[in-house]
Write a protein that holds these residues in place. Structure first.
Motif, PDB file in Angstrom:
ATOM      1  N   ASN A  60      57.655  45.200  25.965  1.00 53.99           N
ATOM      2  CA  ASN A  60      56.491  45.331  25.086  1.00 53.99           C
ATOM      3  C   ASN A  60      55.380  44.325  25.406  1.00 53.99           C
ATOM      4  O   ASN A  60      54.758  43.762  24.521  1.00 53.99           O
ATOM      5  CB  ASN A  60      56.894  45.201  23.616  1.00 53.99           C
ATOM      6  N   ARG A  61      55.202  44.130  26.676  1.00 56.53           N
ATOM      7  CA  ARG A  61      54.112  43.288  27.133  1.00 56.53           C
ATOM      8  C   ARG A  61      53.291  44.093  28.136  1.00 56.53           C
ATOM      9  O   ARG A  61      53.795  45.045  28.739  1.00 56.53           O
ATOM     10  CB  ARG A  61      54.658  42.047  27.849  1.00 56.53           C
ATOM     11  N   VAL A  62      52.041  43.681  28.307  1.00 56.37           N
ATOM     12  CA  VAL A  62      51.227  44.304  29.344  1.00 56.37           C
ATOM     13  C   VAL A  62      51.233  43.386  30.555  1.00 56.37           C
ATOM     14  O   VAL A  62      50.857  42.228  30.453  1.00 56.37           O
ATOM     15  CB  VAL A  62      49.780  44.523  28.860  1.00 56.37           C
ATOM     16  N   THR A  63      51.715  43.895  31.659  1.00 60.33           N
ATOM     17  CA  THR A  63      51.728  43.124  32.898  1.00 60.33           C
ATOM     18  C   THR A  63      50.646  43.673  33.808  1.00 60.33           C
ATOM     19  O   THR A  63      50.645  44.867  34.108  1.00 60.33           O
ATOM     20  CB  THR A  63      53.094  43.238  33.595  1.00 60.33           C
ATOM     21  N   ALA A  64      49.711  42.813  34.229  1.00 61.51           N
ATOM     22  CA  ALA A  64      48.643  43.275  35.113  1.00 61.51           C
ATOM     23  C   ALA A  64      48.963  42.865  36.533  1.00 61.51           C
ATOM     24  O   ALA A  64      49.465  41.764  36.777  1.00 61.51           O
ATOM     25  CB  ALA A  64      47.307  42.683  34.684  1.00 61.51           C
ATOM     26  N   LEU A  65      48.723  43.804  37.471  1.00 62.04           N
ATOM     27  CA  LEU A  65      48.896  43.501  38.885  1.00 62.04           C
ATOM     28  C   LEU A  65      47.508  43.468  39.501  1.00 62.04           C
ATOM     29  O   LEU A  65      46.782  44.463  39.443  1.00 62.04           O
ATOM     30  CB  LEU A  65      49.751  44.562  39.575  1.00 62.04           C
ATOM     31  N   CYS A 206      41.258  53.035  35.052  1.00 66.80           N
ATOM     32  CA  CYS A 206      39.855  53.082  34.640  1.00 66.80           C
ATOM     33  C   CYS A 206      38.895  53.081  35.826  1.00 66.80           C
ATOM     34  O   CYS A 206      37.679  53.031  35.637  1.00 66.80           O
ATOM     35  CB  CYS A 206      39.529  51.892  33.736  1.00 66.80           C
ATOM     36  N   SER A 207      39.424  53.136  37.043  1.00 69.70           N
ATOM     37  CA  SER A 207      38.530  52.955  38.186  1.00 69.70           C
ATOM     38  C   SER A 207      37.567  54.122  38.348  1.00 69.70           C
ATOM     39  O   SER A 207      36.544  53.984  39.008  1.00 69.70           O
ATOM     40  CB  SER A 207      39.338  52.775  39.462  1.00 69.70           C
ATOM     41  N   VAL A 233      47.810  48.313  37.128  1.00 64.43           N
ATOM     42  CA  VAL A 233      47.163  47.820  38.345  1.00 64.43           C
ATOM     43  C   VAL A 233      45.672  47.871  38.086  1.00 64.43           C
ATOM     44  O   VAL A 233      45.165  48.866  37.564  1.00 64.43           O
ATOM     45  CB  VAL A 233      47.495  48.726  39.549  1.00 64.43           C
ATOM     46  N   THR A 234      44.966  46.802  38.402  1.00 67.44           N
ATOM     47  CA  THR A 234      43.521  46.852  38.177  1.00 67.44           C
ATOM     48  C   THR A 234      42.775  46.037  39.224  1.00 67.44           C
ATOM     49  O   THR A 234      43.293  45.065  39.780  1.00 67.44           O
ATOM     50  CB  THR A 234      43.161  46.367  36.757  1.00 67.44           C
ATOM     51  N   HIS A 235      41.558  46.475  39.491  1.00 64.82           N
ATOM     52  CA  HIS A 235      40.680  45.731  40.383  1.00 64.82           C
ATOM     53  C   HIS A 235      39.697  44.875  39.604  1.00 64.82           C
ATOM     54  O   HIS A 235      38.922  44.142  40.188  1.00 64.82           O
ATOM     55  CB  HIS A 235      39.897  46.701  41.284  1.00 64.82           C
ATOM     56  N   SER A 236      39.721  45.056  38.290  1.00 61.84           N
ATOM     57  CA  SER A 236      38.744  44.355  37.480  1.00 61.84           C
ATOM     58  C   SER A 236      39.399  43.122  36.868  1.00 61.84           C
ATOM     59  O   SER A 236      40.340  43.222  36.083  1.00 61.84           O
ATOM     60  CB  SER A 236      38.223  45.290  36.383  1.00 61.84           C
ATOM     61  N   MET A 237      38.897  41.957  37.265  1.00 63.31           N
ATOM     62  CA  MET A 237      39.442  40.708  36.733  1.00 63.31           C
ATOM     63  C   MET A 237      39.298  40.663  35.219  1.00 63.31           C
ATOM     64  O   MET A 237      40.206  40.260  34.501  1.00 63.31           O
ATOM     65  CB  MET A 237      38.679  39.513  37.327  1.00 63.31           C
ATOM     66  N   GLN A 238      38.102  41.100  34.757  1.00 60.68           N
ATOM     67  CA  GLN A 238      37.853  41.058  33.324  1.00 60.68           C
ATOM     68  C   GLN A 238      38.866  41.925  32.584  1.00 60.68           C
ATOM     69  O   GLN A 238      39.362  41.560  31.530  1.00 60.68           O
ATOM     70  CB  GLN A 238      36.436  41.551  33.004  1.00 60.68           C
ATOM     71  N   MET A 278      38.078  33.977  41.075  1.00 55.48           N
ATOM     72  CA  MET A 278      36.694  33.534  40.947  1.00 55.48           C
ATOM     73  C   MET A 278      35.768  34.373  41.815  1.00 55.48           C
ATOM     74  O   MET A 278      34.561  34.122  41.878  1.00 55.48           O
ATOM     75  CB  MET A 278      36.582  32.052  41.306  1.00 55.48           C
ATOM     76  N   GLY A 279      36.317  35.364  42.471  1.00 56.42           N
ATOM     77  CA  GLY A 279      35.469  36.312  43.190  1.00 56.42           C
ATOM     78  C   GLY A 279      35.103  35.881  44.583  1.00 56.42           C
ATOM     79  O   GLY A 279      34.147  36.376  45.153  1.00 56.42           O
ATOM     80  N   ARG A 280      35.860  34.925  45.177  1.00 57.33           N
ATOM     81  CA  ARG A 280      35.486  34.477  46.516  1.00 57.33           C
ATOM     82  C   ARG A 280      36.114  35.325  47.609  1.00 57.33           C
ATOM     83  O   ARG A 280      35.534  35.492  48.666  1.00 57.33           O
ATOM     84  CB  ARG A 280      35.891  33.010  46.709  1.00 57.33           C
ATOM     85  N   ILE A 281      37.314  35.874  47.369  1.00 53.71           N
ATOM     86  CA  ILE A 281      37.890  36.778  48.372  1.00 53.71           C
ATOM     87  C   ILE A 281      38.241  38.116  47.713  1.00 53.71           C
ATOM     88  O   ILE A 281      38.292  38.220  46.494  1.00 53.71           O
ATOM     89  CB  ILE A 281      39.162  36.204  49.046  1.00 53.71           C
TER      90      ILE A 281
END
Lengths: 282, 418
Positions: A60-65, A206-207, A233-238, A278-281
């Motif tokens: 019952n947790r959300v795990t983000a990759l 959501c992509s 799985v997400t590409h959005s850090m936010q 932080m968006g550097r790579i």
């Protein structure tokens, strides 16, 4: 600029922490791993996609990759319900457990596994059938509804829980493909939860959606984690910061760092994680 | 930055020739389309011109007195017809002249009279007015297919016969009506009595057998190869050979049918069952190839969606993939069967090239097929068979066109819009 982003993230996580607190009040064994990968290795035609991944997915947790493209996060999530089985030339080594049972054991039935571990794909993929039939398909093949009335109830409840019922209640017979992109994705979520799985896998759900539809889905994820274990799985850090409790950062087929979302985003240990969030790579 | 004006001038230079070649290409395509359509219409017009007269036939009114007292089976109908003709032209005495006179009506006239009398036995003892079929030569002249002014050798009617025909026409005893015989009769040596009923029924049965055998087999083969077969050398070998089969000349399938179905299994010769089985062999690769292409075109996301919900692979295919592939599969099937419908060569080998008068009662009765009937009639010397050949071709074309329309309708019905 990055300081501003971090600030926003911190705010998002603060609000997230509150909702998590509310969630943990209703769940019991939240600290226990619902699923776990141990030394999971995947190769496509001899090319390594995952090289020894260990990850616990909490109940019952959300795990983000998160991680740059091609880092193996989609491969990993597809291992959790054995969707990689259908890909030719894919070899999988190591173990993945669901409630301490190895899902790659020879006697594991894939149909049973997938009814327990549902999936929502990157691109909304409703069946070209009516909205009703889309949601009813899973319960039908598994025989979950005793009669037509029971099936109606399951369909309505699933649509409600996916936050779609109000929008489609008058046109359940319309084709699922006639909906907008965001509605289609919520239809796919309704279809997945109609089977009452224990885990829901979301591969960049959501992509393909606009910000409003994205916000709607994120809100939905917050509600769904009260009942389900979610891997996203997400590409959005936010997005990862907003919706998840735990985050794992994938890089070149390995997990570089994993931990509480707050810690990963505010105080990452590894240099690469720091650069990525932080968006550097990537 | 400095190359921007350069690019613009380069593009401007080549624009003219690019537009020109585009125009040429479109013109070429248009010309090809018009060329094809022109040939198609020439074909249609010439066949229709040749064949339309076969849908009409000439009848002659005879007053036949059926004598009383004779038992029904013993009546000599042929004699009665002849007597009636003699009665109409009492001046004809010589044996040769009489034979010429009898030649005005078809040899089938006696059967028409017989059918009428058996239908209504109270006619015995009365004079029966009956329209009987005219002979093919009279038919051709009466319909104007062969001009009256030609020499007797060309029109195959002597001046004397023309005179009698004139008298009958003046008395209003010659009429032209719709040629039902063409649709109700089997083959005959007499063109005016010949019809395509046996061929139509034979073709229908054969195609039915062909579809019933080849559609499920073809679709299941395609589903297995596309969705379930392991990727290995054996499967590749099978795939290559299915593609090869599509290119095998149809007569070879006929030989196979002869060798296996007739000689090994001793199935009934000339029957639509064997015809259909041979045509099914021929159609199978077409259906397999078309179905595989259709299955391949189904987006993988549909498969994934079903599998991720816990559908078994067979459920995913039967519930989602196959229905989406149905339009393409049906198109392939209809193209294959339409080709089978027009096929002659394999049927020659298994004896469907036969002179068959009686309608086939079952798929095991001897029959022939429309293209074979065309082939048989095209061989006949009589002018009247010429127009019937064209008419049979027209009927075959109508058959094929209606099948294609059916395909379009089915496609529309099964097509799912995204």
């Amino acid at each position: 600029m990055s300081a501003l982003v971090l600030d926003q993230m911190a705010q998002a996580m603060a609000s997230n922490a509150e909702s998590r607190f509310a969630a943990s009040a209703v769940t019991q064994d939240a600290s226990k791993a619902k699923m776990a990968a141990q030394d999971l290795r995947v190769q496509y035609d001899g090319v390594t996609a995952l090289g020894g991944v260990n990850l616990d997915i909490l109940h019952n947790r959300v795990t983000a990759l998160i991680g740059p493209s091609g880092c193996g996060k989609s491969t990993f999530i597809r291992c959790l319900n054995r969707m990689n089985d259908v890909i030719a030339g894919c070899t999988i080594l190591g173990t993945v457990t669901l409630d301490d049972e190895n899902i790659y054991a020879p006697d594991q039935d894939v149909v049973l596994l997938r009814s327990r571990v549902g999936m929502v794909f990157q691109k909304p993929n409703p069946f070209p059938k009516s909205i009703y039939d889309n949601v009813a398909y899973g319960p039908r093949i598994h025989g979950l509804a005793p009669d037509k009335k029971g099936l109606d109830a399951i369909v309505n409840e699933s649509l409600s829980r996916a936050g779609l019922f109000e929008e489609v209640r008058d046109r359940l017979d319309d084709s699922g493909t006639s909906l907008s992109g965001g509605q289609q994705q919520r239809l796919c979520i309704a279809r997945a939860i109609a089977v009452e799985p224990e885990v829901i896998l979301m591969d960049e759900p959501c992509s393909a959606l606009d910000p409003i539809a994205t916000a709607r889905i994120e809100e939905l994820i917050g509600e769904l984690k009260q009942r389900y274990t979610i891997v996203i799985v997400t590409h959005s850090m936010q997005q990862a910061a907003r919706v998840s409790d735990k985050t794992a950062f994938f890089h070149l087929g390995h997990i570089v760092e994993e931990g509480d979302t707050k810690q990963i985003f505010s105080n990452p240990v590894d240099e690469r994680t720091r650069d990525y969030v932080m968006g550097r790579i990537g | 930055m400095s190359n921007i004006p350069n690019t613009r001038s380069h593009v401007a230079e080549t624009l003219k020739s690019r537009h020109r070649s585009e125009r040429y290409f479109r013109l070429l395509g248009l010309a090809a389309t018009i060329f094809g359509l022109a040939f198609l219409s020439i074909l249609f017009v010439s066949i229709t011109m040749k064949g339309y007269s076969a849908f009409q036939k000439t009848s002659i009114l005879l007053n036949v007195s059926v004598e009383a007292g004779e038992a029904l089976p013993a009546i000599n109908y042929q004699g009665l017809i002849k007597a009636s003709l003699r009665q109409s032209f009492p001046e004809v005495k010589k044996r040769q002249a009489k034979r010429a006179l009898y030649g005005l009506v078809s040899s089938g006239a006696a059967y028409e009279l017989r059918a009428k009398v058996i239908d209504n036995p109270t006619l015995i003892g009365t004079t029966v007015a009956i329209w009987v079929t005219a002979s093919d030569d009279v038919d051709m002249v009466s319909k104007g297919v062969i001009p009256r002014g030609t020499t007797p050798a060309v029109r195959r009617l002597s001046d004397r016969q023309m005179g009698w025909l004139g008298v009958l026409e003046n008395e209003g005893r010659v009429k032209t009506g719709f040629n039902w015989t063409l649709f109700t009769a089997g083959d005959s040596r007499e063109p005016e009595l010949a019809g395509v009923a046996v061929a139509m029924l034979g073709s229908f049965y054969s195609v039915l057998v062909c579809i019933v055998l080849s559609f499920p087999l073809g679709v299941m083969t395609a589903v297995y190869l596309e969705e379930f077969a392991p990727r290995n050398r054996w499967i590749e070998f099978v795939e290559i050979n299915i593609n090869n089969l599509a290119a095998v000349p149809s007569i070879v399938f006929g030989l196979l049918g002869l060798a296996v179905f007739l000689n090994v299994f001793n199935l009934p010769r000339s029957s639509p069952l064997i015809g259909g089985m041979v045509l099914a062999l021929m159609t199978l690769p077409t259906i397999v190839i078309a179905s595989r292409a259709a299955l391949k075109a189904v987006p993988p996301s549909v498969r994934d969606a079903a599998l991720a919900l816990g559908a078994s692979p067979v459920q995913a295919v039967l519930h989602h993939v196959l229905p989406l592939a149905m339009p393409g599969t049906l198109t392939g099937t209809v193209i294959g069967t339409a080709r089978a419908l027009g096929e002659t060569a394999p049927l020659l080998m298994i004896g469907m090239v036969a002179f068959i008068v009686d309608l086939p009662e079952t798929i095991l009765s001897p029959a022939t097929a429309l293209p074979v009937q065309v082939f048989l009639w095209a061989d006949q010397p009589e002018r009247a068979f010429g127009e019937r050949t064209a008419a049979a071709i027209l009927i075959l074309l109508v058959f094929i066109c209606s099948m294609n329309l059916l395909a379009v309708a089915l496609r529309r019905k099964f097509e799912i819009r995204w």
